[in-house]
Design an enzyme around this catalytic site. Structure first.
Site, PDB file in Angstrom:
ATOM      1  N   ASP A 170       0.859  -1.184   0.000  1.00 23.81           N
ATOM      2  CA  ASP A 170       0.000   0.000   0.000  1.00 23.81           C
ATOM      3  C   ASP A 170       0.897   1.236   0.000  1.00 23.81           C
ATOM      4  OD1 ASP A 170      -1.986   1.854   0.402  1.00 23.81           O
ATOM      5  OD2 ASP A 170      -2.575   1.151   2.373  1.00 23.81           O
ATOM      6  N   PHE A 211      -9.884  -0.003  -0.485  1.00 22.07           N
ATOM      7  CA  PHE A 211      -9.657  -0.975   0.578  1.00 22.07           C
ATOM      8  C   PHE A 211     -10.209  -2.325   0.148  1.00 22.07           C
ATOM      9  CE2 PHE A 211     -10.267  -3.170   4.610  1.00 22.07           C
ATOM     10  CZ  PHE A 211      -9.035  -2.942   5.200  1.00 22.07           C
ATOM     11  N   ASP A 252      -7.927  -8.822   5.582  1.00 24.09           N
ATOM     12  CA  ASP A 252      -9.010  -8.739   6.569  1.00 24.09           C
ATOM     13  C   ASP A 252      -9.763  -7.417   6.565  1.00 24.09           C
ATOM     14  OD1 ASP A 252      -6.773  -7.236   7.684  1.00 24.09           O
ATOM     15  OD2 ASP A 252      -7.957  -7.158   9.524  1.00 24.09           O
ATOM     16  N   ARG A 262     -10.929 -12.884   6.096  1.00 25.68           N
ATOM     17  CA  ARG A 262      -9.711 -13.381   5.416  1.00 25.68           C
ATOM     18  C   ARG A 262     -10.011 -14.631   4.613  1.00 25.68           C
ATOM     19  NH1 ARG A 262      -5.233 -10.652   7.654  1.00 25.68           N
ATOM     20  NH2 ARG A 262      -5.465 -10.065   9.832  1.00 25.68           N
TER      21      ARG A 262
HETATM   22  P1  5GP Z   1       1.980  -0.651   3.680  1.00 23.73           P
HETATM   23  O1  5GP Z   1       3.034  -0.768   4.744  1.00 23.73           O
HETATM   24  O2  5GP Z   1       2.502  -0.968   2.292  1.00 23.73           O
HETATM   25  O3  5GP Z   1       1.245   0.651   3.722  1.00 23.73           O
HETATM   26  O4  5GP Z   1       0.829  -1.666   4.041  1.00 23.73           O
HETATM   27  C1  5GP Z   1       1.003  -3.015   4.010  1.00 23.73           C
HETATM   28  C2  5GP Z   1       0.015  -3.730   4.922  1.00 23.73           C
HETATM   29  O5  5GP Z   1      -1.161  -2.957   5.211  1.00 23.73           O
HETATM   30  C3  5GP Z   1      -0.471  -4.977   4.233  1.00 23.73           C
HETATM   31  O6  5GP Z   1       0.386  -6.072   4.469  1.00 23.73           O
HETATM   32  C4  5GP Z   1      -1.871  -5.160   4.818  1.00 23.73           C
HETATM   33  O7  5GP Z   1      -1.789  -5.869   6.030  1.00 23.73           O
HETATM   34  C5  5GP Z   1      -2.333  -3.736   5.106  1.00 23.73           C
HETATM   35  N1  5GP Z   1      -3.169  -3.215   4.001  1.00 23.73           N
HETATM   36  C6  5GP Z   1      -2.827  -2.279   3.097  1.00 23.73           C
HETATM   37  N2  5GP Z   1      -3.818  -2.038   2.232  1.00 23.73           N
HETATM   38  C7  5GP Z   1      -4.829  -2.868   2.577  1.00 23.73           C
HETATM   39  C8  5GP Z   1      -6.137  -3.113   2.041  1.00 23.73           C
HETATM   40  O8  5GP Z   1      -6.608  -2.534   1.040  1.00 23.73           O
HETATM   41  N3  5GP Z   1      -6.889  -4.056   2.680  1.00 23.73           N
HETATM   42  C9  5GP Z   1      -6.441  -4.736   3.774  1.00 23.73           C
HETATM   43  N4  5GP Z   1      -7.260  -5.632   4.316  1.00 23.73           N
HETATM   44  N5  5GP Z   1      -5.214  -4.533   4.305  1.00 23.73           N
HETATM   45  C10 5GP Z   1      -4.421  -3.618   3.706  1.00 23.73           C
END
Ligand code: 5GP
Length: 183
Positions: A112, A161, A168, A174
């Site tokens: 993300d 999202f 989740d 999940r």
């Molecule tokens: P980052 O560190 O790249 O911002 O986020 C990574 C983590 O955030 C992912 O491994 C996941 O656990 C959570 N995450 C990011 N975007 C989403 C999303 O759209 N849906 C869900 N369920 N989790 C997300």
């Protein structure tokens, strides 16, 4: 009927939009497996799943790879129950394997902001693996700020999202078999 579970609403009532179907997931993961098999031929990689979200993906991915490989897991903190990134990453469970001199492939569910993967790159490259690569099922390319290559990407998705297939909503959903958008 108000006593329907969120799972039932997703699967039976079309309450959430399907972004990536079961069939699309299966096909793309088969391709990733073929690619990884070819790239690591003659090597015995160690695949490290990032808990919790990657557990479904890694289970399918390793069965699409025709190599001798090891599997380990680590857990880092992420969103909690919020729908936006907190901006802080913490190691909650470290790997057990010694990865010095090993070919390491980190398996993520989704990139993300890119904060988690950046944290892992710094942390794990310090342990002197022979190589360190990343595979993520999903990436939100518009917002991900990553200053290194993500070697294998399943799907680029819009900034929405998503839930299901390991991802989740407040720790549930999940077990949904496809990827859905939660509007
Ligand atoms: P980052 O560190 O790249 O911002 O986020 C990574 C983590 O955030 C992912 O491994 C996941 O656990 C959570 N995450 C990011 N975007 C989403 C999303 O759209 N849906 C869900 N369920 N989790 C997300």
């Amino acid at each position: 009927m108000n006593d329907r579970t969120l799972f039932e609403k997703a699967v039976h009532d079309n309450a959430f939009r399907v972004l990536i179907s079961k069939e699309e997931l299966r096909e793309r993961i088969r391709e990733l497996g073929r690619q990884i098999t070819a790239d690591y031929r003659g090597k015995e990689p160690i695949m490290i799943g990032v808990l919790n979200g990657s557990f479904v993906f890694i289970a399918d991915l390793v069965r699409a790879i025709e190599l001798d490989l090891e599997i380990d897991f680590l857990k880092i903190s992420s969103y909690g129950n919020e729908l936006t990134s907190s901006g802080r990453v913490q190691m909650l469970k470290d790997i057990n394997a010694d990865i010095e001199g090993r070919h390491v492939l980190i398996v993520e569910d989704i990139v993300d902001t890119g904060l988690s993967i950046k944290f892992l790159e710094e942390k794990l490259s310090a342990l002197k693996p022979a190589s360190l690569k990343f595979v993520t099922l999903l990436i939100k390319r518009e917002i991900a700020k990553v200053d290194f290559d993500i070697d294998y990407v399943g799907f680029e998705i819009p900034n929405e999202f998503v839930i299901g297939y390991g991802l989740d909503h407040k720790q549930i959903l999940r077990n949904l078999p496809a990827i859905y958008v939660m509007d």
